[in-house]
Design a protein around this motif. Structure first.
Motif, PDB file in Angstrom:
ATOM      1  N   SER A 207       4.843 -14.093  -3.422  1.00 41.37           N
ATOM      2  CA  SER A 207       3.944 -13.299  -2.578  1.00 41.37           C
ATOM      3  C   SER A 207       4.093 -11.803  -2.809  1.00 41.37           C
ATOM      4  O   SER A 207       3.433 -11.005  -2.154  1.00 41.37           O
ATOM      5  CB  SER A 207       4.182 -13.624  -1.100  1.00 41.37           C
ATOM      6  OG  SER A 207       5.499 -13.301  -0.730  1.00 41.37           O
ATOM      7  N   ARG A 208       4.949 -11.425  -3.734  1.00 38.89           N
ATOM      8  CA  ARG A 208       5.078 -10.009  -4.118  1.00 38.89           C
ATOM      9  C   ARG A 208       4.434  -9.867  -5.487  1.00 38.89           C
ATOM     10  O   ARG A 208       4.969 -10.336  -6.485  1.00 38.89           O
ATOM     11  CB  ARG A 208       6.535  -9.583  -4.116  1.00 38.89           C
ATOM     12  CG  ARG A 208       7.101  -9.553  -2.699  1.00 38.89           C
ATOM     13  CD  ARG A 208       8.612  -9.411  -2.613  1.00 38.89           C
ATOM     14  NE  ARG A 208       9.253  -8.574  -3.571  1.00 38.89           N
ATOM     15  CZ  ARG A 208       9.915  -7.453  -3.288  1.00 38.89           C
ATOM     16  NH1 ARG A 208      10.012  -7.043  -2.042  1.00 38.89           N
ATOM     17  NH2 ARG A 208      10.491  -6.757  -4.241  1.00 38.89           N
TER      18      ARG A 208
ATOM     19  N   LEU B   3      -4.639  -8.850  -1.778  1.00 40.95           N
ATOM     20  CA  LEU B   3      -3.772  -8.153  -0.824  1.00 40.95           C
ATOM     21  C   LEU B   3      -3.634  -8.971   0.454  1.00 40.95           C
ATOM     22  O   LEU B   3      -2.531  -9.175   0.973  1.00 40.95           O
ATOM     23  CB  LEU B   3      -4.337  -6.767  -0.528  1.00 40.95           C
ATOM     24  CG  LEU B   3      -3.620  -5.931   0.527  1.00 40.95           C
ATOM     25  CD1 LEU B   3      -2.223  -5.558   0.057  1.00 40.95           C
ATOM     26  CD2 LEU B   3      -4.425  -4.675   0.844  1.00 40.95           C
ATOM     27  N   LYS B   4      -4.750  -9.468   0.959  1.00 35.77           N
ATOM     28  CA  LYS B   4      -4.750 -10.261   2.188  1.00 35.77           C
ATOM     29  C   LYS B   4      -3.957 -11.558   2.009  1.00 35.77           C
ATOM     30  O   LYS B   4      -3.136 -11.918   2.856  1.00 35.77           O
ATOM     31  CB  LYS B   4      -6.192 -10.573   2.583  1.00 35.77           C
ATOM     32  CG  LYS B   4      -6.323 -11.340   3.871  1.00 35.77           C
ATOM     33  CD  LYS B   4      -7.786 -11.563   4.217  1.00 35.77           C
ATOM     34  CE  LYS B   4      -7.903 -12.410   5.462  1.00 35.77           C
ATOM     35  NZ  LYS B   4      -9.303 -12.702   5.786  1.00 35.77           N
TER      36      LYS B   4
ATOM     37  N   ALA C   2      -1.582 -12.203  -0.172  1.00 32.39           N
ATOM     38  CA  ALA C   2      -0.154 -11.893  -0.329  1.00 32.39           C
ATOM     39  C   ALA C   2       0.481 -11.538   1.010  1.00 32.39           C
ATOM     40  O   ALA C   2       1.586 -11.996   1.326  1.00 32.39           O
ATOM     41  CB  ALA C   2       0.030 -10.754  -1.327  1.00 32.39           C
ATOM     42  N   ARG C   3      -0.195 -10.731   1.805  1.00 31.23           N
ATOM     43  CA  ARG C   3       0.371 -10.325   3.097  1.00 31.23           C
ATOM     44  C   ARG C   3       0.453 -11.497   4.070  1.00 31.23           C
ATOM     45  O   ARG C   3       1.407 -11.593   4.843  1.00 31.23           O
ATOM     46  CB  ARG C   3      -0.435  -9.173   3.695  1.00 31.23           C
ATOM     47  CG  ARG C   3      -0.158  -7.876   2.950  1.00 31.23           C
ATOM     48  CD  ARG C   3      -0.799  -6.691   3.599  1.00 31.23           C
ATOM     49  NE  ARG C   3      -0.415  -5.459   2.925  1.00 31.23           N
ATOM     50  CZ  ARG C   3      -0.976  -4.298   3.159  1.00 31.23           C
ATOM     51  NH1 ARG C   3      -1.954  -4.189   4.053  1.00 31.23           N
ATOM     52  NH2 ARG C   3      -0.577  -3.221   2.507  1.00 31.23           N
TER      53      ARG C   3
ATOM     54  N   GLY D  14       4.218 -11.252   1.870  1.00 34.80           N
ATOM     55  CA  GLY D  14       4.497 -10.339   0.764  1.00 34.80           C
ATOM     56  C   GLY D  14       3.573  -9.139   0.766  1.00 34.80           C
ATOM     57  O   GLY D  14       3.133  -8.673   1.816  1.00 34.80           O
ATOM     58  N   ASP D  15       3.252  -8.671  -0.437  1.00 35.00           N
ATOM     59  CA  ASP D  15       2.382  -7.516  -0.584  1.00 35.00           C
ATOM     60  C   ASP D  15       1.800  -7.530  -1.990  1.00 35.00           C
ATOM     61  O   ASP D  15       2.330  -8.189  -2.887  1.00 35.00           O
ATOM     62  CB  ASP D  15       3.162  -6.225  -0.356  1.00 35.00           C
ATOM     63  CG  ASP D  15       2.268  -5.042   0.021  1.00 35.00           C
ATOM     64  OD1 ASP D  15       1.048  -5.231   0.185  1.00 35.00           O
ATOM     65  OD2 ASP D  15       2.803  -3.925   0.159  1.00 35.00           O
ATOM     66  N   LEU D  16       0.723  -6.786  -2.181  1.00 35.44           N
ATOM     67  CA  LEU D  16       0.115  -6.593  -3.494  1.00 35.44           C
ATOM     68  C   LEU D  16       0.067  -5.098  -3.740  1.00 35.44           C
ATOM     69  O   LEU D  16      -0.357  -4.338  -2.863  1.00 35.44           O
ATOM     70  CB  LEU D  16      -1.298  -7.188  -3.526  1.00 35.44           C
ATOM     71  CG  LEU D  16      -2.034  -7.038  -4.857  1.00 35.44           C
ATOM     72  CD1 LEU D  16      -2.834  -8.303  -5.151  1.00 35.44           C
ATOM     73  CD2 LEU D  16      -2.964  -5.837  -4.847  1.00 35.44           C
ATOM     74  N   ARG D  17       0.507  -4.705  -4.916  1.00 38.62           N
ATOM     75  CA  ARG D  17       0.512  -3.287  -5.278  1.00 38.62           C
ATOM     76  C   ARG D  17      -0.152  -3.126  -6.630  1.00 38.62           C
ATOM     77  O   ARG D  17      -0.106  -4.035  -7.451  1.00 38.62           O
ATOM     78  CB  ARG D  17       1.941  -2.758  -5.300  1.00 38.62           C
ATOM     79  CG  ARG D  17       2.559  -2.960  -3.913  1.00 38.62           C
ATOM     80  CD  ARG D  17       3.823  -2.283  -3.708  1.00 38.62           C
ATOM     81  NE  ARG D  17       4.244  -2.475  -2.309  1.00 38.62           N
ATOM     82  CZ  ARG D  17       5.373  -2.044  -1.853  1.00 38.62           C
ATOM     83  NH1 ARG D  17       6.220  -1.404  -2.642  1.00 38.62           N
ATOM     84  NH2 ARG D  17       5.688  -2.239  -0.580  1.00 38.62           N
TER      85      ARG D  17
ATOM     86  N   LEU E 270      -4.670   0.620  -0.953  1.00 35.83           N
ATOM     87  CA  LEU E 270      -4.048   0.227  -2.215  1.00 35.83           C
ATOM     88  C   LEU E 270      -3.582   1.465  -2.977  1.00 35.83           C
ATOM     89  O   LEU E 270      -4.219   1.895  -3.938  1.00 35.83           O
ATOM     90  CB  LEU E 270      -5.054  -0.544  -3.085  1.00 35.83           C
ATOM     91  CG  LEU E 270      -5.391  -1.953  -2.683  1.00 35.83           C
ATOM     92  CD1 LEU E 270      -6.568  -2.474  -3.482  1.00 35.83           C
ATOM     93  CD2 LEU E 270      -4.187  -2.855  -2.855  1.00 35.83           C
TER      94      LEU E 270
ATOM     95  N   PHE F  48       7.948  -2.093  -6.385  1.00 42.36           N
ATOM     96  CA  PHE F  48       8.592  -2.645  -5.192  1.00 42.36           C
ATOM     97  C   PHE F  48       9.985  -2.073  -4.975  1.00 42.36           C
ATOM     98  O   PHE F  48      10.816  -2.682  -4.310  1.00 42.36           O
ATOM     99  CB  PHE F  48       8.657  -4.179  -5.267  1.00 42.36           C
ATOM    100  CG  PHE F  48       7.367  -4.846  -4.842  1.00 42.36           C
ATOM    101  CD1 PHE F  48       7.080  -5.018  -3.506  1.00 42.36           C
ATOM    102  CD2 PHE F  48       6.461  -5.271  -5.785  1.00 42.36           C
ATOM    103  CE1 PHE F  48       5.895  -5.634  -3.099  1.00 42.36           C
ATOM    104  CE2 PHE F  48       5.276  -5.877  -5.399  1.00 42.36           C
ATOM    105  CZ  PHE F  48       4.992  -6.061  -4.051  1.00 42.36           C
TER     106      PHE F  48
END
Length: 111
Positions: A43-44, A67-68, A70-71, A75-78, A99, A109
């Motif tokens: 999820s990262r 992004l949604k 993953a969160r 986690g997160d999306l970068r 973003l 991260f």
């Protein structure tokens, strides 16, 4: 369209690198692949845009969808390495606030 290249950093960060134009066709592939990454337990996610030459609203939608996803999985999306056209689109749509761009996939991260 074929899948985009992926790699892992450490044990829990997956990097995906879309290539070419991130329009309707590419966005669909990216969205499916991001869902698959999260479904696979990561999820990262870092989206390395260094090989992306163009992004439109479909491409932006795929990034926000990722992004949604993953969160929701904790986690997160970068994003990293945004070309000038992509940076301009992010700024015009104010999505650069949601973003932000990181310098490299390897350090996205580190915070």
């Amino acid at each position: 369209m074929s899948d985009f290249n992926t790699r892992t950093i450490g044990s829990d960060v997956t990097v995906i690198q879309p290539k070419g134009r991130l329009n309707m066709g590419g966005a669909s592939t990216l969205r499916k692949q991001l869902q698959g990454i999260v479904d696979g337990g990561s999820s990262r996610i870092v989206v390395d845009l260094s090989a992306t030459e163009f992004v439109d609203s479909s491409g932006l939608g795929a990034l926000i969808s990722g992004l949604k996803i993953a969160r929701q999985a904790g986690g997160d999306l970068r994003i990293t390495a945004t070309p000038a056209q992509v940076t301009t689109v992010l700024e015009l749509t104010n999505l650069n606030r949601v973003l932000p761009t990181y310098d490299s996939a390897d350090t996205a991260f580190d915070d």
